[in-house]
Design a protein around this motif. Structure first.
Motif, mmCIF file in Angstrom:
data_model
loop_
_atom_site.group_PDB
_atom_site.id
_atom_site.type_symbol
_atom_site.label_atom_id
_atom_site.label_comp_id
_atom_site.label_asym_id
_atom_site.label_seq_id
_atom_site.Cartn_x
_atom_site.Cartn_y
_atom_site.Cartn_z
ATOM 1 N N GLN A 1 -32.455 21.494 -30.400
ATOM 2 C CA GLN A 1 -31.138 20.950 -30.704
ATOM 3 C C GLN A 1 -30.560 20.124 -29.568
ATOM 4 O OE1 GLN A 1 -29.508 21.548 -34.000
ATOM 5 N NE2 GLN A 1 -31.724 21.707 -34.071
ATOM 6 N N ALA A 2 -31.187 20.167 -28.394
ATOM 7 C CA ALA A 2 -30.728 19.317 -27.290
ATOM 8 C C ALA A 2 -30.940 17.853 -27.669
ATOM 9 C CB ALA A 2 -31.493 19.644 -26.016
ATOM 10 N N SER B 1 -19.366 16.802 -28.852
ATOM 11 C CA SER B 1 -20.474 17.187 -29.736
ATOM 12 C C SER B 1 -20.757 16.089 -30.752
ATOM 13 C CB SER B 1 -20.128 18.484 -30.471
ATOM 14 O OG SER B 1 -19.893 19.536 -29.572
ATOM 15 N N SER B 2 -19.686 15.579 -31.360
ATOM 16 C CA SER B 2 -19.827 14.570 -32.400
ATOM 17 C C SER B 2 -20.446 13.284 -31.865
ATOM 18 C CB SER B 2 -18.452 14.267 -33.006
ATOM 19 O OG SER B 2 -18.528 13.256 -33.971
ATOM 20 N N GLN B 3 -20.059 12.900 -30.664
ATOM 21 C CA GLN B 3 -20.536 11.644 -30.079
ATOM 22 C C GLN B 3 -21.966 11.741 -29.567
ATOM 23 O OE1 GLN B 3 -18.181 9.812 -27.020
ATOM 24 N NE2 GLN B 3 -16.291 9.920 -28.196
ATOM 25 N N CYS B 4 -22.314 12.877 -28.968
ATOM 26 C CA CYS B 4 -23.525 12.922 -28.141
ATOM 27 C C CYS B 4 -24.703 13.713 -28.696
ATOM 28 C CB CYS B 4 -23.176 13.469 -26.749
ATOM 29 S SG CYS B 4 -21.988 12.442 -25.860
ATOM 30 N N ALA C 1 -28.051 7.319 -26.520
ATOM 31 C CA ALA C 1 -27.639 6.845 -25.198
ATOM 32 C C ALA C 1 -28.111 7.843 -24.142
ATOM 33 C CB ALA C 1 -26.124 6.692 -25.136
ATOM 34 N N GLU C 2 -28.735 7.335 -23.113
ATOM 35 C CA GLU C 2 -29.419 8.200 -22.146
ATOM 36 C C GLU C 2 -28.481 9.174 -21.438
ATOM 37 O OE1 GLU C 2 -33.051 7.613 -18.954
ATOM 38 O OE2 GLU C 2 -31.850 5.906 -19.572
ATOM 39 N N ASP C 3 -27.253 8.736 -21.143
ATOM 40 C CA ASP C 3 -26.367 9.575 -20.337
ATOM 41 C C ASP C 3 -25.159 10.089 -21.103
ATOM 42 O OD1 ASP C 3 -25.124 7.177 -20.676
ATOM 43 O OD2 ASP C 3 -24.449 6.970 -18.597
ATOM 44 N N ARG D 1 -27.219 24.578 -26.682
ATOM 45 C CA ARG D 1 -26.228 25.509 -27.239
ATOM 46 C C ARG D 1 -25.116 24.752 -27.963
ATOM 47 N NH1 ARG D 1 -25.458 29.455 -21.952
ATOM 48 N NH2 ARG D 1 -27.387 30.658 -22.198
ATOM 49 N N ILE D 2 -24.604 23.737 -27.316
ATOM 50 C CA ILE D 2 -23.504 22.969 -27.893
ATOM 51 C C ILE D 2 -23.926 22.344 -29.225
ATOM 52 C CG2 ILE D 2 -22.142 20.853 -27.592
ATOM 53 C CD1 ILE D 2 -22.058 21.523 -24.575
ATOM 54 N N CYS D 3 -25.098 21.737 -29.241
ATOM 55 C CA CYS D 3 -25.535 21.018 -30.444
ATOM 56 C C CYS D 3 -26.040 21.967 -31.525
ATOM 57 C CB CYS D 3 -26.579 19.974 -30.078
ATOM 58 S SG CYS D 3 -25.913 18.674 -28.985
ATOM 59 N N SER D 4 -26.501 23.155 -31.159
ATOM 60 C CA SER D 4 -26.840 24.170 -32.163
ATOM 61 C C SER D 4 -25.581 24.567 -32.919
ATOM 62 C CB SER D 4 -27.452 25.405 -31.495
ATOM 63 O OG SER D 4 -28.701 25.110 -30.940
ATOM 64 N N ARG D 5 -24.506 24.747 -32.182
ATOM 65 C CA ARG D 5 -23.237 25.115 -32.813
ATOM 66 C C ARG D 5 -22.695 23.964 -33.662
ATOM 67 N NH1 ARG D 5 -19.960 29.731 -30.259
ATOM 68 N NH2 ARG D 5 -22.129 30.313 -30.411
ATOM 69 N N PHE D 6 -22.832 22.755 -33.163
ATOM 70 C CA PHE D 6 -22.366 21.592 -33.917
ATOM 71 C C PHE D 6 -23.165 21.428 -35.209
ATOM 72 C CE2 PHE D 6 -22.599 16.963 -34.775
ATOM 73 C CZ PHE D 6 -21.246 16.741 -35.039
#
Length: 467
Positions: free
Chosen positions: A169-170, A262-265, A270-272, A218-223
């Motif tokens: 999910q990363a 979360s929504s943007q990234c 985008a690499e960073d 973790r952040i993107c798993s939740r998103f």
């Protein structure tokens, strides 16, 4: 490599429906020529290991081999223009065979009922659900070097597969950067005259990127599990439990900012994106909350913002403060234009008064409150409907919330063996007629829930099922 990130899945070009077969082929071939075969192959391993995170190493290997071969053959100078379309069609046919060597997926049969481009797009959209918790365990430095020296290519391929499937999910750019620096570290240190010193130095330099991979997973798993609105709610209640003296007005902007990150990234190429936005968000959190809570001040004291964010993320809930009774929204409030806002605010107040309530329980309450308003506010007598539901909530739900809050509170405060001992005693009192085997089963269920779902970084889908 940045330019290729949008095209790692050779068959997953959504634009193909609108722009045609030549567009897909030209795009793939452009990236293949830009990257070169080996970089293209590396990215294809990462992308497919991430996409089919429950596939075996051998299954991913078969898929990668065929996809890279397709690009190598059909992107060569003088290749027939129809080569790529014919080759991708052959791949989709191979995917639909009973003895297909590619990763199995429950939705494959439905996709294979289609033909042509529709089938290919359907197969490309399939994705395995993520692992509830990362499963990659880094071997010792000695074991890493033994495997590397034995077969460097096999070592790299297996690492890319294991790491990408574990942290599926990363965001893709984060995974790419993390795996690239890890393989560079191993190849450098395993031929170094002082491997121990080399690994120590390299691991310190990789620390920020390693934390970014873990945190963004973790952040993107939740998103992925919750969506933007519910992620904002989850972050809001998490902050309310960590600093219950802060007001709703203080914490809501931070929660909305976290949801926006979360929504943007999470799906950004985008690499960073993730690192930049996450560090800016951490700066905002520290600026607002360091002066209100000593634990936030401690977390924010470091110079490394990623370490500061990780410290905040893993912070346990604060003790419950003495607060006046929370305002309960009226039936008119719930069915008015701002019914969702009144509900969120009430659940925020509930969370700060029950700081050990796990995220999975609060997420269920969030879903339940939406269904309650949807069900009752559309009836002729919405007040009667809501009053009837309220009676049941008070009789059944509130006692459950108290028990869940208490269970997680004890889990946070007590050593594990003491927690288990007290839980066994309380279950024996609550269930005097249960047999020893039944009590043991209840005990293991509670312990499993607490050890997984009382934690700040609890896996959302797994814990939703446990609730």
């Amino acid at each position: 490599m940045r330019a290729a990130l949008a095209l790692l899945l050779l068959l997953a070009a959504a634009d193909a429906m609108h722009r045609g077969k030549a567009y897909v082929r030209d795009k793939v071939c452009k990236e293949y020529r830009t990257l070169g075969k080996e970089n293209f192959r590396t990215l294809t391993i990462i992308a497919n290991s991430r996409k089919y995170s429950n596939g075996t190493f051998e299954e991913i290997g078969h898929l990668v081999q065929d996809m890279v071969s397709l690009a190598e053959t059909c992107c060569a100078d003088g290749a027939d223009p129809s080569c790529y379309d014919a080759g991708s069609t052959a791949l989709s046919v191979k995917s639909c065979r009973a003895d297909s060597p590619f990763p199995a997926h429950p939705g494959t049969a439905e996709c294979c009922a289609h033909q042509g481009l529709e089938r290919k797009l359907c197969l490309a959209a399939l994705r395995h659900p993520p692992h509830p918790l990362p499963r990659y365990l880094q071997p010792s430095d000695k074991e890493l070097c033994q495997a590397f020296r034995q077969d460097p290519r096999e070592f790299a391929d297996r690492f890319l597969y294991e790491y990408a499937s574990s942290y599926s999910q990363a965001p893709l750019p984060v995974l790419l950067g993390s795996t690239r620096t890890f393989l560079s570290m191993v190849s450098t240190c395993c031929i170094s005259s002082s491997p121990t010193h080399c690994f120590l130095k390299e691991k310190l330099e990789r620390k920020t990127l390693s934390l970014l991979t873990l945190t963004s997973n973790r952040i993107c798993s939740r998103f992925s599990a919750y969506g933007k609105d519910k992620v904002g709610f989850s972050y809001l209640t998490s902050l309310a439990q960590k600093v219950p003296t802060a007001s709703y007005e203080d914490l809501l902007p931070l929660a909305e900012d976290a949801a926006e990150v979360s929504s943007q990234c999470c799906d950004s190429m985008a690499e960073d994106c993730m690192q930049k936005e996450l560090l800016e968000h951490t700066t905002k959190v520290c600026a607002l909350l360091s002066g209100r809570d000593g634990r936030f001040a401690d977390c924010c004291r470091g110079k490394n913002l990623m370490e500061n964010h990780f410290c905040i993320l893993t912070m346990l809930p604060a003790p419950a403060p003495k607060l006046p009774a929370a305002y309960e929204p009226t039936n008119k409030d719930l069915c008015g234009k701002e019914g969702a806002l009144h509900t969120t605010r009430y659940l925020f107040e509930l969370a700060r008064r029950h700081p050990c309530l796990p995220d999975a329980v609060l997420a269920k309450l969030y879903d339940f409150s939406g269904k309650l308003r949807e069900e009752c506010c559309s009836t002729k007598d919405s007040s009667a409907c809501l009053d009837g539901k309220r009676e049941r909530i008070e009789a059944e739900l509130f006692p459950f919330l108290e028990k869940a809050n208490q269970l997680c509170g004890h889990y946070h405060k007590l050593p594990f063996l003491e927690f288990k001992k007290r839980l066994r005693e309380s279950l024996a009192q609550a269930e005097p007629e249960a047999s020893p085997a039944q009590l043991e089963q209840l005990l293991e269920q509670r312990v499993s829930f607490a050890s997984t779902c009382c934690l700040p970084d609890a896996p959302p889908l797994l814990c939703a099922a446990k609730v």
